[in-house]
Enzyme design. Structure first.
Site, PDB file in Angstrom:
ATOM      1  N   ARG A 169       0.860  -1.189   0.000  1.00  0.00           N
ATOM      2  CA  ARG A 169       0.000   0.000   0.000  1.00  0.00           C
ATOM      3  C   ARG A 169       0.892   1.235   0.000  1.00  0.00           C
ATOM      4  O   ARG A 169       1.250   1.762   1.051  1.00  0.00           O
ATOM      5  CB  ARG A 169      -0.941  -0.041   1.210  1.00  0.00           C
ATOM      6  CG  ARG A 169      -1.801  -1.294   1.218  1.00  0.00           C
ATOM      7  CD  ARG A 169      -2.532  -1.510   2.530  1.00  0.00           C
ATOM      8  NE  ARG A 169      -2.998  -2.886   2.625  1.00  0.00           N
ATOM      9  CZ  ARG A 169      -3.470  -3.435   3.739  1.00  0.00           C
ATOM     10  NH1 ARG A 169      -3.541  -2.717   4.846  1.00  0.00           N
ATOM     11  NH2 ARG A 169      -3.871  -4.695   3.740  1.00  0.00           N
ATOM     12  N   HIS A 283      -9.646  -9.491   0.896  1.00  0.00           N
ATOM     13  CA  HIS A 283      -9.241  -8.430   1.831  1.00  0.00           C
ATOM     14  C   HIS A 283      -9.555  -7.053   1.259  1.00  0.00           C
ATOM     15  O   HIS A 283      -8.808  -6.088   1.447  1.00  0.00           O
ATOM     16  CB  HIS A 283      -7.749  -8.534   2.157  1.00  0.00           C
ATOM     17  CG  HIS A 283      -7.412  -8.155   3.569  1.00  0.00           C
ATOM     18  ND1 HIS A 283      -7.441  -9.053   4.608  1.00  0.00           N
ATOM     19  CD2 HIS A 283      -7.054  -6.961   4.124  1.00  0.00           C
ATOM     20  CE1 HIS A 283      -7.099  -8.447   5.732  1.00  0.00           C
ATOM     21  NE2 HIS A 283      -6.871  -7.164   5.466  1.00  0.00           N
TER      22      HIS A 283
END
Length: 398
Positions: A169, A283
């Site tokens: 991320r 997720h």
């Protein structure tokens, strides 16, 4: 249900409101996926190719969304996924989230990474609360946490297994939104740019509760989100395997659910190991950017283990039509995380409740348009060309 005067007509309205209210780094942490966000976009886009066949003249004046899940009645076929950041979106956000779920009559999952202790959420909110667990490399610490969860009174335990390798991320690195939090000039500027949030959320947190921290973590791991004593090595779990799940099954007396399944063989193994349910999930597109959408994986998994174990699906659900599509493709129940987080960011408990109210309105509407009276009637017959919808990919031979 009544959502008060909050002027949001769909989940995207709540998302836009949350984006305006939150500092950029915090919004991106909630809203973003990983890398190029291909999986994040595909999670939602995958619903577009699934079409309904409506039925008429069915007298749908009376409709019920009551759904049985793990021996309890949920007032809708959707519950709240584990999300560990509600306390950074609104002061007391995690309690407000659970209260909204209790008021709506649906399950809410308390996260290991929550900023409010499981004990406080149970005492303040009540309702049908589940607990989500990450299995750490320090297995004794993990099992100690399981014993704590059991002593608090939770009956359903969800173990997340699709993040043993953390997703990439990149926005978190840029924004400094990592543990421990890094107060870079960029982050400070983002916080100061949202004075309302700064005063009503972060300042209230420091005044009334002190430094934000993961309240469900044992003290051996870390003290607070600003603490440099965060022991990341104790939480890494790259060696997690099926033997660990079996050990957990032996330790946990209640319902045990495996979250993060995309392959039917894994779903079958989970059932063989005594799982009471599996959650088909990637997720939220936050782990592997090239993963298929859970709604694409769902039909094959439901065909493989449906009837043996409860099949739940999450990731990408933004409309009531999405929920009905998930049920029609074989899910027993649906879960969502970001929609109620957006609501929490906008108006705390009232905002989270509005997100659930939107789902209720939309599910009820589409059930009526399909000529359905109960959730039990939702099945593949509701879909146009259900066989094509259930097999969205063609092989080279075809």
């Amino acid at each position: 249900m009544s959502g008060g005067k909050l002027n949001a007509y769909n989940i995207e309205d709540l998302r836009r409101m949350a984006k305006r209210r939150l500092p950029r780094g915090i919004f991106e942490f909630v809203d973003g996926g990983c890398e190029d966000e291909v999986a994040l976009r595909n999670n939602c886009a995958a619903f577009e190719g699934i079409k309904f066949r409506t039925r008429v003249l069915a007298d749908v004046s009376t409709r019920s969304q009551d759904t049985q899940i793990f021996g309890k009645t949920s007032k809708m076929p959707i519950g709240i996924s584990p999300t560990g950041t509600a306390g950074l979106l609104s002061f007391g956000g995690e309690v407000g989230l659970a209260k909204a779920a209790a008021r709506a009559g649906v399950p809410c999952t308390v996260a290991t990474n929550g900023m409010t202790s499981m004990e406080e959420i149970v005492n303040e909110a009540g309702g049908d609360l589940w607990f989500q667990l990450y299995m750490w490399s320090d297995k004794e610490l993990s099992l100690k946490l399981v014993d704590r969860v059991k002593s608090v009174g939770f009956e359903t335990l969800i173990v997340t297994v699709d993040s043993t390798i953390s997703g990439n991320r990149e926005y978190n690195h840029r924004n400094g939104f990592e543990v421990p939090l890094q107060y870079t000039p960029r982050m400070v500027a983002q916080l100061l740019a949202k004075p309302e949030w700064l005063v009503t959320c972060l300042l209230q947190q420091f005044i009334k509760r002190g430094v934000p921290k993961f309240e469900n973590y044992p003290p051996e791991v870390m003290d607070g989100l600003l603490s440099k004593s965060f022991k990341r090595s104790a939480l890494k779990n790259e060696m997690l395997d099926w033997n660990d799940f079996r050990r957990l099954r032996d330790r946990w007396p209640g319902k045990l659910v495996l979250k993060g399944v995309l392959h039917p063989d894994d779903a079958a193994m989970a059932a063989d190991c005594g799982a009471d349910g599996v959650i088909v999930s990637n997720h939220g597109g936050r782990s592997l950017d090239a993963s298929l959408a859970p709604i694409q994986a769902l039909p094959e998994i439901a065909a493989r283990v449906g009837g043996r174990t409860t099949v739940i699906v999450d990731s990408g659900f933004r409309r009531g039509t999405d929920v009905v599509k998930g049920l029609a493709l074989g899910a027993d129940f649906v879960m969502a995380g970001r929609p109620t987080l957006y609501g929490t960011a906008v108006a705390g408990e009232a905002g989270a409740y509005r997100a659930l109210e939107i789902f209720q309105e939309e599910i009820g509407r589409v059930m009526g348009q399909l000529g359905l009276h109960s959730v039990d009637e939702i099945g593949p017959d509701c879909l146009w060309q259900p066989s094509a919808a259930a097999t969205p990919f063609r092989t080279a031979a075809e």
